[in-house]
Design an enzyme around this catalytic site. Structure first.
Site, PDB file in Angstrom:
ATOM      1  N   HIS A  64       0.814  -1.220   0.000  1.00 35.03           N
ATOM      2  CA  HIS A  64       0.000   0.000   0.000  1.00 35.03           C
ATOM      3  C   HIS A  64       0.843   1.264   0.000  1.00 35.03           C
ATOM      4  CE1 HIS A  64      -2.925  -2.679   2.484  1.00 35.03           C
ATOM      5  NE2 HIS A  64      -3.112  -2.861   1.188  1.00 35.03           N
ATOM      6  N   TYR A 133       2.147   1.356  14.082  1.00 34.26           N
ATOM      7  CA  TYR A 133       2.920   2.272  13.251  1.00 34.26           C
ATOM      8  C   TYR A 133       2.492   3.713  13.425  1.00 34.26           C
ATOM      9  CZ  TYR A 133      -0.897   1.243   9.884  1.00 34.26           C
ATOM     10  OH  TYR A 133      -2.108   1.034   9.273  1.00 34.26           O
TER      11      TYR A 133
END
Length: 184
Positions: A64, A133
């Site tokens: 992605h 993240y």
């Protein structure tokens, strides 16, 4: 340098970040992010969003990227183990189209910094993995792009164990190959 070790990867812009871990009979303590240490290592990004996902063994997420609002990501695993991959989509880069992968786990406590201009994905190697993240920009749902995970032109060497059943979202199965991918 403080309590975080920053090591450049073979592809410019990618870094492995290793925190100092202080342990005793009670457990351990570590700084997972220190702005001063990162600046001293030449990494001067600002994070605006933290995310966390949980996935089971065989889940492959990616590859992605965000097109108009690209995100730099500092990724780590707090439970389990993944193989994390970044593919360079920076058209002017001498490593354009090259990939780099690293194993991230709760045991090794490594983090991986992926700047803007890369496609990103990971494969879960443990029964369960919790993946965290930090992002340098907010997620914009209509801005997402992707590249098929198994494009032979890129040739990512995913550590797929014999008999491992891959679990890939319908969306991630429909991405096109590298030649048709967005370039930064």
């Amino acid at each position: 340098m403080g309590k975080i070790k920053v090591t450049p990867c073979p592809i410019k812009g990618l870094y492995i970040i290793e925190p100092a871990v202080f342990g005793d009979e009670r457990g351990y303590f570590m700084e997972t992010y220190n702005q001063n240490d990162m600046k001293e290592a030449g990494l001067d990004m600002t994070f605006v969003q933290d995310n966390q996902s949980m996935s089971v063994k065989g889940v492959l997420r990616g590859l992605h990227y965000q097109k108009q609002y690209p995100q730099g990501k500092l990724v780590r695993v707090v439970k389990g183990k993944v193989f994390d991959v970044a593919v360079d989509l920076r058209a002017e880069s001498e490593t354009y189209g090259k990939w780099f992968g690293v194993e991230l786990s709760e045991e090794n406590k490594k983090q991986f910094y992926i700047p803007e201009g890369f496609a990103h994905g990971f494969l879960v190697l443990s029964d369960v993995a919790e993946f965290c993240y930090k992002c340098t920009d907010f997620y914009h749902p209509g801005d997402e792009g992707g590249m098929i995970w198994n494009d032979p032109e890129i040739g990512i060497q995913w550590p797929i164990e014999e008999g491992m059943k891959l679990i890939i979202s319908e969306k991630d199965q429909k991405w096109l190959g590298f030649r048709d991918t967005f370039r930064f």
